[in-house]
Design an enzyme around this catalytic site. Structure first.
Site, PDB file in Angstrom:
ATOM      1  N   SER A   1     -27.197 -18.089 -84.352  1.00  0.00           N
ATOM      2  CA  SER A   1     -27.794 -17.411 -85.503  1.00  0.00           C
ATOM      3  C   SER A   1     -27.606 -15.907 -85.334  1.00  0.00           C
ATOM      4  O   SER A   1     -27.367 -15.422 -84.227  1.00  0.00           O
ATOM      5  CB  SER A   1     -29.273 -17.773 -85.632  1.00  0.00           C
ATOM      6  OG  SER A   1     -29.976 -17.444 -84.451  1.00  0.00           O
ATOM      7  N   CYS A   2     -27.677 -15.188 -86.440  1.00  0.00           N
ATOM      8  CA  CYS A   2     -27.484 -13.739 -86.397  1.00  0.00           C
ATOM      9  C   CYS A   2     -28.558 -13.106 -85.526  1.00  0.00           C
ATOM     10  O   CYS A   2     -29.676 -13.585 -85.503  1.00  0.00           O
ATOM     11  CB  CYS A   2     -27.514 -13.160 -87.813  1.00  0.00           C
ATOM     12  SG  CYS A   2     -25.923 -13.358 -88.629  1.00  0.00           S
ATOM     13  N   PRO A   3     -28.179 -12.095 -84.776  1.00  0.00           N
ATOM     14  CA  PRO A   3     -26.960 -11.288 -84.887  1.00  0.00           C
ATOM     15  C   PRO A   3     -25.813 -11.727 -83.986  1.00  0.00           C
ATOM     16  O   PRO A   3     -24.816 -11.028 -83.909  1.00  0.00           O
ATOM     17  CB  PRO A   3     -27.441  -9.902 -84.486  1.00  0.00           C
ATOM     18  CG  PRO A   3     -28.436 -10.173 -83.401  1.00  0.00           C
ATOM     19  CD  PRO A   3     -29.139 -11.452 -83.854  1.00  0.00           C
TER      20      PRO A   3
END
Length: 74
Positions: free
Chosen positions: A10-12
């Site tokens: 998942s981001c980042p």
């Protein structure tokens, strides 16, 4: 072409890994595999800010981004 698979992160994380790939492979075309629309948007924004052109291909529920580096000025 360098292929980077950041599915499952998942981001980042996808943005960070893409940035590192751009920095360690200057001038090379990159294929980045992501699984969410958010990651697609964030990685695309990073690449465009670095001068890369981005093409997006939807593969099932995932995305393949092709990042093409800017042409060298002659």
């Amino acid at each position: 072409m360098i292929e980077l698979d950041v599915r499952g992160f998942s981001c980042p994380v996808p943005v960070v890994k893409t940035k590192k790939a751009i920095e360690t492979n200057p001038g090379k075309e990159l294929a980045v595999l992501v699984e969410t629309a958010v990651s697609k948007e964030n990685v695309s924004r990073l690449a465009e800010n670095q001068g890369y052109s981005v093409s997006v291909e939807k593969v099932g529920d995932e995305f393949r981004l092709t990042l093409t580096p800017p042409r060298k000025k002659e």
